[in-house]
Design a protein around this motif. Sequence first.
Motif, PDB file in Angstrom:
ATOM      1  N   UNK A 334       0.829  -1.501  -0.209  1.00 46.92           N
ATOM      2  CA  UNK A 334      -0.214   0.181   0.141  1.00 46.92           C
ATOM      3  C   UNK A 334       0.988   1.522   0.223  1.00 46.92           C
ATOM      4  N   UNK A 335       2.154   1.174   1.084  1.00 46.96           N
ATOM      5  CA  UNK A 335       3.060   2.323   1.375  1.00 46.96           C
ATOM      6  C   UNK A 335       3.506   2.896  -0.329  1.00 46.96           C
ATOM      7  N   UNK A 336       3.820   1.595  -1.136  1.00 45.25           N
ATOM      8  CA  UNK A 336       4.346   1.475  -2.895  1.00 45.25           C
ATOM      9  C   UNK A 336       2.629   2.446  -3.223  1.00 45.25           C
ATOM     10  N   UNK A 337       1.977   2.321  -3.305  1.00 45.25           N
ATOM     11  CA  UNK A 337       1.137   2.690  -3.998  1.00 45.25           C
ATOM     12  C   UNK A 337       0.712   4.082  -3.605  1.00 45.25           C
ATOM     13  N   UNK A 338       1.080   4.362  -2.668  1.00 43.26           N
ATOM     14  CA  UNK A 338       0.811   5.975  -2.260  1.00 43.26           C
ATOM     15  C   UNK A 338       1.931   7.153  -2.495  1.00 43.26           C
ATOM     16  N   UNK A 339       3.205   6.153  -2.769  1.00 43.81           N
ATOM     17  CA  UNK A 339       4.236   6.896  -3.398  1.00 43.81           C
ATOM     18  C   UNK A 339       3.806   7.513  -5.266  1.00 43.81           C
ATOM     19  N   UNK A 340       3.568   6.422  -5.694  1.00 45.16           N
ATOM     20  CA  UNK A 340       3.029   5.984  -7.158  1.00 45.16           C
ATOM     21  C   UNK A 340       1.501   7.380  -7.045  1.00 45.16           C
ATOM     22  N   UNK A 341       0.661   7.323  -6.495  1.00 44.39           N
ATOM     23  CA  UNK A 341      -0.183   7.896  -6.727  1.00 44.39           C
ATOM     24  C   UNK A 341       0.670   9.535  -6.402  1.00 44.39           C
ATOM     25  N   UNK A 342       0.934   9.870  -5.642  1.00 43.06           N
ATOM     26  CA  UNK A 342       0.917  11.239  -5.405  1.00 43.06           C
ATOM     27  C   UNK A 342       2.424  12.042  -6.532  1.00 43.06           C
ATOM     28  N   UNK A 343       2.626  10.778  -7.384  1.00 46.24           N
ATOM     29  CA  UNK A 343       3.079  11.807  -8.345  1.00 46.24           C
ATOM     30  C   UNK A 343       2.295  11.591 -10.300  1.00 46.24           C
ATOM     31  N   UNK A 344       0.960  11.071 -10.236  1.00 45.95           N
ATOM     32  CA  UNK A 344       0.387  10.706 -11.041  1.00 45.95           C
ATOM     33  C   UNK A 344      -0.119  12.453 -11.554  1.00 45.95           C
ATOM     34  N   UNK A 345      -0.107  12.349 -12.640  1.00 46.72           N
ATOM     35  CA  UNK A 345       0.112  14.140 -13.629  1.00 46.72           C
ATOM     36  C   UNK A 345      -1.665  14.517 -13.380  1.00 46.72           C
ATOM     37  N   UNK A 346      -1.938  15.813 -12.964  1.00 50.64           N
ATOM     38  CA  UNK A 346      -2.979  16.410 -12.969  1.00 50.64           C
ATOM     39  C   UNK A 346      -3.804  16.685 -13.994  1.00 50.64           C
ATOM     40  N   UNK A 347      -3.044  16.448 -14.894  1.00 54.42           N
ATOM     41  CA  UNK A 347      -4.235  16.639 -15.820  1.00 54.42           C
ATOM     42  C   UNK A 347      -3.158  16.604 -17.307  1.00 54.42           C
ATOM     43  N   UNK A 348      -4.108  17.202 -18.715  1.00 50.32           N
ATOM     44  CA  UNK A 348      -3.957  16.207 -19.618  1.00 50.32           C
ATOM     45  C   UNK A 348      -4.195  17.297 -20.963  1.00 50.32           C
ATOM     46  N   UNK A 349      -3.393  18.078 -21.787  1.00 52.44           N
ATOM     47  CA  UNK A 349      -4.342  19.176 -22.721  1.00 52.44           C
ATOM     48  C   UNK A 349      -4.135  18.314 -23.959  1.00 52.44           C
ATOM     49  N   UNK A 350      -5.142  18.148 -24.713  1.00 55.96           N
ATOM     50  CA  UNK A 350      -5.228  17.247 -25.627  1.00 55.96           C
ATOM     51  C   UNK A 350      -5.152  18.288 -26.958  1.00 55.96           C
ATOM     52  N   UNK A 351      -4.619  18.182 -28.214  1.00 55.10           N
ATOM     53  CA  UNK A 351      -3.925  19.045 -29.357  1.00 55.10           C
ATOM     54  C   UNK A 351      -4.307  20.796 -28.940  1.00 55.10           C
ATOM     55  N   UNK A 352      -4.009  20.963 -27.802  1.00 55.52           N
ATOM     56  CA  UNK A 352      -3.552  22.161 -27.303  1.00 55.52           C
ATOM     57  C   UNK A 352      -6.215  22.935 -26.764  1.00 55.52           C
ATOM     58  N   UNK A 353      -6.415  22.357 -27.113  1.00 55.81           N
ATOM     59  CA  UNK A 353      -7.543  22.487 -27.130  1.00 55.81           C
ATOM     60  C   UNK A 353      -8.412  22.168 -26.536  1.00 55.81           C
ATOM     61  N   UNK A 354      -8.245  20.559 -25.189  1.00 56.30           N
ATOM     62  CA  UNK A 354      -9.097  20.023 -24.754  1.00 56.30           C
ATOM     63  C   UNK A 354      -8.203  19.983 -23.446  1.00 56.30           C
ATOM     64  N   UNK A 355      -8.839  20.599 -22.293  1.00 55.37           N
ATOM     65  CA  UNK A 355      -8.647  20.565 -20.986  1.00 55.37           C
ATOM     66  C   UNK A 355      -9.220  18.886 -20.203  1.00 55.37           C
ATOM     67  N   UNK A 356      -8.041  18.186 -19.371  1.00 52.23           N
ATOM     68  CA  UNK A 356      -9.457  17.035 -19.444  1.00 52.23           C
ATOM     69  C   UNK A 356      -8.494  16.925 -17.277  1.00 52.23           C
ATOM     70  N   UNK A 357      -9.276  17.247 -16.334  1.00 49.56           N
ATOM     71  CA  UNK A 357      -8.639  17.348 -15.701  1.00 49.56           C
ATOM     72  C   UNK A 357      -9.762  16.560 -14.585  1.00 49.56           C
ATOM     73  N   UNK A 358      -9.155  15.811 -13.017  1.00 49.82           N
ATOM     74  CA  UNK A 358     -10.605  15.125 -12.423  1.00 49.82           C
ATOM     75  C   UNK A 358     -11.650  16.151 -11.755  1.00 49.82           C
ATOM     76  N   UNK A 359     -11.789  17.066 -10.917  1.00 50.43           N
ATOM     77  CA  UNK A 359     -12.419  17.967 -10.588  1.00 50.43           C
ATOM     78  C   UNK A 359     -12.969  18.686 -11.263  1.00 50.43           C
TER      79      UNK A 359
END
Length: 505
Positions: A334-359
């Motif tokens: 579980x501690x390994x997963x916690x460290x990996x989760x901390x590194x996940x990107x927060x957003x993605x920008x598709x073709x400079x026109x569509x911003x995707x983020x969780x919240x």
Amino acid sequence: MESANVVDHQHGQKLAVASDPSLAEVSEENRLKAEQLKDEGNELFKQGHYEQAVELYSQAIDWNPSVAAYYANRSFAYLRFELFGSALEDASKAVKLDPKYLKGYYRRAAAQMALGRLKQALKDFETVAKRVPGDKDAALKLSECQKLLRQRQFEWAIRCEEKNSSAFDGLEPDGIVVEESYTGPQLLNGQVTAAFMEELRACFQQQKSLHRKFVVQILTQIRQIFLRAPSMVDVTVPDKCKFTICGDIHGQYYDLCNIFKLNGEPSEENPYLFNGDFVDRGSFSMECIMTLFGYKLLYPDHFFLARGNHETDNMNSIYGFRGEVKAKYNEQAYQLFTEVFNLLPLSHLINRKVLVMHGGLFSQPDVTLEDIRSIERNRQPPDSGLMCEILWSDPQQQLGLRPSKRGVAFEFGPDVTENFCKTNDVAYVVRSHEVKPEGYEVAHGGRCITVFSAPNYCDTIGNLGALINIRGDDLTPKFVTFAAVPHPNVAAMSYASSMFRMLGG
């Protein structure tokens, strides 16, 4: 179960106006009407129709605002779809109306726990224990909360002492012995292959486990990928090529497999973005996250993963992922997963026109894409600021901003979305984070789209799931909806915190 509150409703008969509506005189006719609405709300709650239950509890409160149980029941319903701020407000109102009403304290404690406020939850348990000193249930809940708080304080102290160390330090996954009795999938020379993913999917379908050695190897490799990733990942989708965006999965592994069946297996020709909340609630989170991480390693430039508010320690400790990993592997995993989760990107920008983020979007005006790129994400999310809001915020119909009913971050209106899109030359934003009856919702004049990919959420809500398809030369979203598929007889929330389950959260 009792009852609850929230919206403005028009009735043929108005209650008397008082500075505090709960002190107004209530006729017998109004009392009976309120009780009827409460009973109807309870039936909807039992069926898992929590939002409709809230509506009826709210109407009951409109007719008779003096009954603590109505607020406590609405608080309970809010807890079920993670509106912790509203749950806390209602529970506090119940306690204020009737300081002897113990369920009000329990509901408030559950909301405080969900918000990570164990000290405040403990105060409510102490109050109940003093009110009913011989009650075994009250004593048990007090004891469990004390244990959780001690555990949290111990873990915090350890982290402070070892803040520059990593659970991956000294880890030698290649040295982990695979028993001869193990017949499941194995990495070839330590690498994920298409054949391995096919075997892994079959293994999980049969409710078998991946050996710990290969879990650790995958986590070690995925960590290196995310260490190199920015907080905002730029994604280029070529002309005429399909790209798929999925929302919350929440441990519903069999529904995840159904997405691949309906929309095609991941490949370089069929890229995917999963927009956070891979784990918790559903009881096959381990299977979901290992499948997603496996595809990320297999197709690093064509399979994308973003962090959600449930890829965090507080949520994982309450809603099941931590319990599931400990049950299937151990605390170190579980501690390994916690460290990996901390590194996940927060957003993605598709073709400079569509911003995707969780919240969602932000309380500060004129936030730029560069501001998002600059977020320092390698940590547990703070209680405020850009990182908190990108994981927790929700859209609203009204203009402007208001504090979120979740008790964290904000709700943002169509004017906020419009300003953000114009400031950053973005066509629209895609977010997840909220259950929608049809699996998706288009709001704010088409500028804000919600996609949620966990159908029949928690085995009770009855919603459809959805995904979005776009093309590189046509970013117009095309929606695909789907119903839940059967899964083995392991109920949602089976691995959730025993304390939270005691409170009915």
